[in-house]
Design a protein around this motif. Structure first.
Motif, PDB file in Angstrom:
ATOM      1  N   LYS A 173       0.875  -1.069   0.141  1.00 23.38           N
ATOM      2  CA  LYS A 173       0.015  -0.086  -0.002  1.00 23.38           C
ATOM      3  C   LYS A 173       0.766   1.219  -0.005  1.00 23.38           C
ATOM      4  O   LYS A 173       0.654   2.140  -0.723  1.00 23.38           O
ATOM      5  CB  LYS A 173      -1.021   0.001   1.202  1.00 23.38           C
ATOM      6  CG  LYS A 173      -2.095  -0.880   1.209  1.00 23.38           C
ATOM      7  CD  LYS A 173      -2.827  -0.975   2.252  1.00 23.38           C
ATOM      8  CE  LYS A 173      -4.119  -1.780   2.217  1.00 23.38           C
ATOM      9  NZ  LYS A 173      -5.107  -1.582   3.664  1.00 23.38           N
ATOM     10  N   LYS A 174       1.828   1.501   0.816  1.00 26.01           N
ATOM     11  CA  LYS A 174       2.786   2.368   0.810  1.00 26.01           C
ATOM     12  C   LYS A 174       3.422   2.677  -0.541  1.00 26.01           C
ATOM     13  O   LYS A 174       3.529   3.844  -0.939  1.00 26.01           O
ATOM     14  CB  LYS A 174       3.923   2.154   1.937  1.00 26.01           C
ATOM     15  CG  LYS A 174       3.286   2.287   3.281  1.00 26.01           C
ATOM     16  CD  LYS A 174       4.351   2.186   4.446  1.00 26.01           C
ATOM     17  CE  LYS A 174       3.817   2.286   5.881  1.00 26.01           C
ATOM     18  NZ  LYS A 174       4.963   1.925   6.746  1.00 26.01           N
ATOM     19  N   LYS A 175       3.915   1.438  -1.206  1.00 19.75           N
ATOM     20  CA  LYS A 175       4.637   1.579  -2.533  1.00 19.75           C
ATOM     21  C   LYS A 175       3.435   2.175  -3.441  1.00 19.75           C
ATOM     22  O   LYS A 175       3.918   3.023  -4.319  1.00 19.75           O
ATOM     23  CB  LYS A 175       4.963   0.191  -2.846  1.00 19.75           C
ATOM     24  CG  LYS A 175       5.729   0.103  -4.040  1.00 19.75           C
ATOM     25  CD  LYS A 175       6.163  -0.865  -4.693  1.00 19.75           C
ATOM     26  CE  LYS A 175       7.135  -0.945  -5.930  1.00 19.75           C
ATOM     27  NZ  LYS A 175       6.774  -1.653  -7.237  1.00 19.75           N
ATOM     28  N   GLU A 176       2.224   1.885  -3.452  1.00 22.23           N
ATOM     29  CA  GLU A 176       1.368   2.167  -4.315  1.00 22.23           C
ATOM     30  C   GLU A 176       1.009   3.890  -4.171  1.00 22.23           C
ATOM     31  O   GLU A 176       1.114   4.538  -4.979  1.00 22.23           O
ATOM     32  CB  GLU A 176      -0.034   1.420  -4.217  1.00 22.23           C
ATOM     33  CG  GLU A 176      -0.061   0.113  -4.637  1.00 22.23           C
ATOM     34  CD  GLU A 176      -1.257  -0.429  -4.427  1.00 22.23           C
ATOM     35  OE1 GLU A 176      -2.199  -0.044  -3.887  1.00 22.23           O
ATOM     36  OE2 GLU A 176      -1.497  -1.875  -5.079  1.00 22.23           O
ATOM     37  N   GLU A 177       1.066   4.154  -2.902  1.00 23.31           N
ATOM     38  CA  GLU A 177       0.899   5.648  -2.541  1.00 23.31           C
ATOM     39  C   GLU A 177       2.111   6.367  -3.296  1.00 23.31           C
ATOM     40  O   GLU A 177       2.075   7.361  -3.543  1.00 23.31           O
ATOM     41  CB  GLU A 177       0.823   5.825  -1.165  1.00 23.31           C
ATOM     42  CG  GLU A 177      -0.622   5.468  -0.486  1.00 23.31           C
ATOM     43  CD  GLU A 177      -1.005   5.488   1.031  1.00 23.31           C
ATOM     44  OE1 GLU A 177       0.346   6.155   1.469  1.00 23.31           O
ATOM     45  OE2 GLU A 177      -1.571   4.979   1.650  1.00 23.31           O
ATOM     46  N   LEU A 178       3.457   5.761  -2.945  1.00 25.61           N
ATOM     47  CA  LEU A 178       4.269   6.511  -3.313  1.00 25.61           C
ATOM     48  C   LEU A 178       4.607   6.617  -4.943  1.00 25.61           C
ATOM     49  O   LEU A 178       4.880   7.663  -5.352  1.00 25.61           O
ATOM     50  CB  LEU A 178       5.691   5.830  -3.002  1.00 25.61           C
ATOM     51  CG  LEU A 178       7.069   6.396  -3.394  1.00 25.61           C
ATOM     52  CD1 LEU A 178       7.402   7.602  -2.789  1.00 25.61           C
ATOM     53  CD2 LEU A 178       8.265   5.414  -2.951  1.00 25.61           C
ATOM     54  N   ASP A 179       3.700   5.842  -5.418  1.00 27.93           N
ATOM     55  CA  ASP A 179       3.700   5.635  -6.794  1.00 27.93           C
ATOM     56  C   ASP A 179       2.863   6.752  -7.382  1.00 27.93           C
ATOM     57  O   ASP A 179       3.029   7.449  -8.473  1.00 27.93           O
ATOM     58  CB  ASP A 179       3.401   4.210  -7.376  1.00 27.93           C
ATOM     59  CG  ASP A 179       4.268   3.132  -7.431  1.00 27.93           C
ATOM     60  OD1 ASP A 179       5.492   3.528  -7.391  1.00 27.93           O
ATOM     61  OD2 ASP A 179       4.148   1.862  -7.604  1.00 27.93           O
ATOM     62  N   LYS A 180       1.780   6.807  -6.792  1.00 27.23           N
ATOM     63  CA  LYS A 180       0.659   7.971  -7.166  1.00 27.23           C
ATOM     64  C   LYS A 180       1.269   9.315  -6.872  1.00 27.23           C
ATOM     65  O   LYS A 180       1.141  10.125  -7.879  1.00 27.23           O
ATOM     66  CB  LYS A 180      -0.593   7.723  -6.386  1.00 27.23           C
ATOM     67  CG  LYS A 180      -1.429   6.533  -6.666  1.00 27.23           C
ATOM     68  CD  LYS A 180      -2.728   6.521  -5.660  1.00 27.23           C
ATOM     69  CE  LYS A 180      -3.567   5.265  -5.873  1.00 27.23           C
ATOM     70  NZ  LYS A 180      -4.500   5.210  -5.233  1.00 27.23           N
ATOM     71  N   LYS A 224      -5.025  -0.366 -14.463  1.00 23.32           N
ATOM     72  CA  LYS A 224      -4.394  -1.600 -14.002  1.00 23.32           C
ATOM     73  C   LYS A 224      -3.954  -1.694 -12.571  1.00 23.32           C
ATOM     74  O   LYS A 224      -4.213  -2.774 -11.780  1.00 23.32           O
ATOM     75  CB  LYS A 224      -3.233  -1.919 -15.100  1.00 23.32           C
ATOM     76  CG  LYS A 224      -3.531  -2.021 -16.145  1.00 23.32           C
ATOM     77  CD  LYS A 224      -2.128  -2.279 -17.174  1.00 23.32           C
ATOM     78  CE  LYS A 224      -2.147  -2.727 -18.645  1.00 23.32           C
ATOM     79  NZ  LYS A 224      -1.196  -2.766 -19.111  1.00 23.32           N
ATOM     80  N   SER A 225      -3.561  -0.729 -11.895  1.00 27.34           N
ATOM     81  CA  SER A 225      -3.188  -0.776 -10.612  1.00 27.34           C
ATOM     82  C   SER A 225      -4.367  -0.961  -9.769  1.00 27.34           C
ATOM     83  O   SER A 225      -4.337  -1.638  -8.549  1.00 27.34           O
ATOM     84  CB  SER A 225      -2.254   0.611 -10.322  1.00 27.34           C
ATOM     85  OG  SER A 225      -3.307   1.682 -10.195  1.00 27.34           O
TER      86      SER A 225
END
Length: 186
Positions: free
Chosen positions: A68-75, A133-134
């Motif tokens: 989840k943290k990685k997804e937030e960082l990607d956003k 996709k994400s």
């Protein structure tokens, strides 16, 4: 009887295959199953979040949190990229205005404008497809759970009762279990 481990994997079945939840009897397509496939039961996703019913595997929960943290960082990275691209676009517009003042052919200007709009549309389409996709790949929650003591004991009791009933049926179907008819003279 083989012992039943208190490790349960969360699986989903098709909505058409939904059955009653073990706790509340509402239709559910979520299933908790042991790794060796000896026991399973349908459960509502809401019960999986209940701390009094089960707890997620610590490693799995940590991995999910990291994801989840990685997804937030990607956003955030994507937002920064968009902001940068917007600034670049504004710079190009300023350059175009300066070039207009100097004087360019209308045909060249239109061709450049069309090319810029095509590039921008392609970029937006790619960003949208990546974000979709994400979203589709993100999971609802952890996949491995441990039932709390009382619920685990209920599952073990259910299995023991089923085995006892099976043994009783086998004994009753075997004629040698009953005593023989007396064969004495009166």
């Amino acid at each position: 009887m083989a012992t039943l481990q208190n490790v349960w994997h969360h699986r989903r079945v098709a909505d058409t295959q939904a059955k009653a939840c073990w706790i509340c009897y509402k239709p559910s397509s979520s299933v908790l199953i042991t790794p060796d496939n000896k026991d399973f039961f349908y459960i509502c996703p809401g019960h999986l979040k209940d701390k009094g019913f089960c707890s997620p595997d610590a490693d799995e929960a940590a991995a999910l949190e990291e994801k989840k943290k990685k997804e937030e960082l990607d956003k955030e990275i994507e937002a920064v990229k968009k902001e940068y691209e917007e600034k670049q676009r504004l710079k190009q517009e300023k350059r175009k205005k300066k070039e207009k003042e100097k004087g360019k052919d209308k045909a060249e200007k239109k061709a450049e404008d069309e090319e810029d709009t095509k590039d921008e549309k392609e970029k937006e389409d790619k960003i949208k497809s990546l974000s979709q996709k994400s979203e589709s790949q993100s999971e609802v929650g952890p996949r491995i759970y441990t039932l709390h003591k009382n619920f685990y004991q209920m599952r073990i009791k259910r299995i023991r009762d089923a085995e006892a009933a099976k043994r009783t049926r086998e004994r009753l179907s075997n004629p040698s279990t009953f005593p023989s008819v007396p064969s004495g003279d009166p």
